[in-house]
Design a protein around this motif. Structure first.
Motif, mmCIF file in Angstrom:
data_model
loop_
_atom_site.group_PDB
_atom_site.id
_atom_site.type_symbol
_atom_site.label_atom_id
_atom_site.label_comp_id
_atom_site.label_asym_id
_atom_site.label_seq_id
_atom_site.Cartn_x
_atom_site.Cartn_y
_atom_site.Cartn_z
ATOM 1 N N PHE A 198 -1.056 3.860 20.713
ATOM 2 C CA PHE A 198 0.009 4.855 20.494
ATOM 3 C C PHE A 198 0.905 4.481 19.317
ATOM 4 N N GLY A 199 0.304 3.813 18.332
ATOM 5 C CA GLY A 199 1.021 3.484 17.116
ATOM 6 C C GLY A 199 1.823 2.200 17.157
ATOM 7 N N PHE A 200 1.822 1.508 18.275
ATOM 8 C CA PHE A 200 2.640 0.296 18.373
ATOM 9 C C PHE A 200 1.953 -0.932 17.779
ATOM 10 N N HIS A 201 0.653 -0.845 17.481
ATOM 11 C CA HIS A 201 -0.040 -1.994 16.884
ATOM 12 C C HIS A 201 -1.072 -1.508 15.878
ATOM 13 N N ASN A 202 -0.880 -1.904 14.623
ATOM 14 C CA ASN A 202 -1.857 -1.660 13.567
ATOM 15 C C ASN A 202 -2.394 -3.028 13.140
ATOM 16 N N PRO A 203 -3.676 -3.305 13.386
ATOM 17 C CA PRO A 203 -4.203 -4.648 13.083
ATOM 18 C C PRO A 203 -4.306 -4.939 11.582
ATOM 19 N N HIS A 204 -4.273 -3.931 10.725
ATOM 20 C CA HIS A 204 -4.350 -4.107 9.265
ATOM 21 C C HIS A 204 -5.588 -4.901 8.845
ATOM 22 N N LEU A 205 -6.687 -4.755 9.564
ATOM 23 C CA LEU A 205 -7.917 -5.440 9.184
ATOM 24 C C LEU A 205 -8.398 -4.917 7.836
ATOM 25 N N MET A 206 -8.497 -5.823 6.865
ATOM 26 C CA MET A 206 -8.936 -5.479 5.515
ATOM 27 C C MET A 206 -8.128 -4.316 4.932
ATOM 28 N N ASP A 207 -6.844 -4.274 5.268
ATOM 29 C CA ASP A 207 -5.924 -3.265 4.732
ATOM 30 C C ASP A 207 -5.213 -3.880 3.535
ATOM 31 N N ASP A 208 -5.449 -3.328 2.340
ATOM 32 C CA ASP A 208 -4.939 -3.957 1.116
ATOM 33 C C ASP A 208 -3.481 -3.612 0.820
ATOM 34 N N GLY A 209 -2.892 -2.706 1.564
ATOM 35 C CA GLY A 209 -1.463 -2.466 1.456
ATOM 36 C C GLY A 209 -1.007 -2.008 0.081
ATOM 37 N N ARG A 210 0.248 -2.372 -0.254
ATOM 38 C CA ARG A 210 0.900 -1.944 -1.499
ATOM 39 C C ARG A 210 1.317 -3.154 -2.316
ATOM 40 N N PRO A 211 1.301 -3.033 -3.654
ATOM 41 C CA PRO A 211 1.597 -4.193 -4.504
ATOM 42 C C PRO A 211 3.087 -4.466 -4.639
ATOM 43 N N VAL A 212 3.432 -5.749 -4.736
ATOM 44 C CA VAL A 212 4.802 -6.199 -4.982
ATOM 45 C C VAL A 212 4.719 -7.346 -5.990
ATOM 46 N N ALA A 213 5.647 -7.401 -6.912
ATOM 47 C CA ALA A 213 5.698 -8.502 -7.882
ATOM 48 C C ALA A 213 7.122 -9.014 -7.990
ATOM 49 N N GLY A 214 7.262 -10.333 -8.125
ATOM 50 C CA GLY A 214 8.574 -10.948 -8.247
ATOM 51 C C GLY A 214 9.022 -11.048 -9.696
#
Length: 484
Positions: A198-214
């Protein structure tokens, strides 16, 4: 009578719609800011989101101004069309018609470019607004949005492969098909697991997400065997190809340090008299092998993304880091990478939006598969590979299954591939010890006195990055990261 040039009424409507859309975006950027700043959100996440919103708002404002510019461009075309039509009607001669056709052709090309830029900005703005909504949404909704976006992206990868086949006539490689297939299966499983919880857990398996740079952190230039006051290896003076390889090797040590908690890329500036500054971007390879979508983007997921012919989050983060470092559009850029870092370098060099922003003239990779990257012939590429290193072979020499059942293997670029003798060490399992970046530094040092490495170093494009004068060199390191 046939119509030449623009339908002026349609042009007027398009100009007005661009102007209205521009105003809506600018109004939205202003109205959302007080709502967001008044939200009581304490802690690190709240501070980070407030900082992110500044970037989001800048993109909204940029999109608004781009639409305004497009509106003005269309209006200018309308006015010039009317003027040309009047001139043509008055003279009745073929010369006026020729001028009208020439003007229409030229302006149509300019308008097409303007619309293309606006489309690109709007696509980026739509993505930004989606992510903003995802960040503001309650956890279950945000997780469901993230999971579905990831699955849609994976489906889009197959569409892109099909489109590439259509326009080039070359089917996707075996490595691309397998890599994108694995990523799509993982994304489908993520969605199922997220919906089931019900949306409370996303395992993010091989989920490349969004880029961030410092932000860039200054480094000491000198001896890579020494550490500076902050405990980081000094950046060597780029006096040779082996020194450039050594800088990439030194970047491995930046992962996990203050300011580069995830992993770091080094940017070395060479400012010699008589020419513009040149920039060497040094990208390490895989520093984490888990597929769980954690903050470090140079992981197993990043490898699969790049093997699939996609721009990974790590690659996008490198782009952001280069922008934050202030690299000018026309400055010469060399991308240097080991293993996954080399895959990032070749993927960026093959991406037209990246090379339109940065003047990439050279790429140096070691221990990386490069055969499937469609790098333009205008970029000088040196690919260094130990004879027994298995990693450069993972793209199977760009092996492709043909519709008739046959297999074709043809490299997609003109890289200078140099096969180095294996170092005199225990090869380890399947020769993996030959992949070690330190061993590449040693091999290149031994081999660069002559032969193809020396030939590459003497190229005019390469010479702008080489110097023996440390006073002409400065260096920074930037964190690259992933956000879910």
């Amino acid at each position: 009578m046939s119509l030449h040039g623009m339908d002026v009424e349609a042009g007027r409507r398009l100009s007005k719609e661009f102007a209205r859309s521009s105003q809506r975006l600018l109004d939205l950027s202003g109205s959302l800011t007080p709502l967001i700043t008044n939200v009581q959100w304490h802690g690190d996440d709240g501070q980070r989101f407030a900082q992110d919103w500044k970037a989001y708002r800048s993109q909204l404002v940029a999109a608004g101004h781009a639409l305004e510019a497009a509106s003005n461009a269309v209006q200018r075309n309308v006015e010039e069309q009317l003027a040309a039509s009047t001139t043509s009607a008055g003279s009745g001669g073929s010369t006026a018609l020729d001028r009208l056709l020439d003007s229409a052709s030229e302006e149509a090309g300019d308008l097409w470019d303007d619309v293309g830029r606006v489309t690109s900005v709007l696509a980026g703005t739509a993505s930004t607004m989606w992510h903003l909504a995802q960040d503001l949404a309650p956890l279950p909704v945000g997780n469901l949005m993230d999971a579905e976006e990831n699955r849609a992206t994976r489906f889009g990868d197959f569409v892109n492969m099909g489109w590439g086949w259509l326009i080039s006539g070359e089917p996707p490689s075996i490595t691309q098909l397998v890599s994108n297939g694995v990523l799509f299966v993982a994304a489908t499983w993520n969605t199922a697991a997220t919906v089931t919880s019900f949306g409370f857990h996303n395992p993010h398996l091989m989920d490349d997400g969004r880029p961030v740079a410092g932000e860039p952190i200054p480094l000491t230039v000198g001896n890579p065997n020494k550490s500076d006051a902050n405990g980081r290896s000094e950046t060597p003076v780029p006096s040779s190809i082996s020194a450039i390889v050594a800088t990439t090797n030194a970047a491995y040590g930046d992962a996990g340090m203050a300011g580069t908690e995830d992993t770091g890329i080094r940017i070395t500036t060479v400012d010699k008299p008589g020419g513009p500054p040149a920039y060497i971007v040094s990208i390490p390879g895989t520093t984490r092998w888990m597929p769980d979508g954690a903050a470090n983007p140079t992981d197993l997921t990043g490898n699969l993304e790049l093997a699939g012919g996609n721009l990974s989050t790590a690659a996008e983060a490198v782009r952001l880091a280069m922008e934050k470092a202030g690299i000018p559009n026309d400055a010469p850029v060399m991308l240097s990478g080991h293993s996954q870092g080399g895959m990032i370098a070749t993927a960026l060099a093959s991406d037209s939006s990246f090379t339109n922003r940065f003047n990439v003239t050279n790429v140096v990779t070691f221990g990386s598969p490069v055969d499937s990257a469609p790098i333009p012939a205008s970029i000088d590429v040196l690919a260094l590979q130990h004879a027994g290193d298995p990693v450069p072979q993972v793209d199977l020499a760009d092996a492709t299954l043909l519709p008739g059942g046959g297999v074709s293997a043809t490299r997609d670029n003109n890289a200078m591939v140099v096969t180095l003798p294996n170092p005199d060490i225990d090869p380890g399992f399947a020769g993996i010890s030959y992949h070690d970046s330190n061993r590449y530094v040693e091999s290149v040092t031994q081999q660069e006195g002559g032969g193809p490495i020396n030939q590459y170093s003497q190229k005019e494009s390469t010479q702008q990055f080489l110097t023996i004068d440390a006073s002409q060199v400065s260096s920074t390191v930037s964190n690259i990261s992933r956000k879910q």
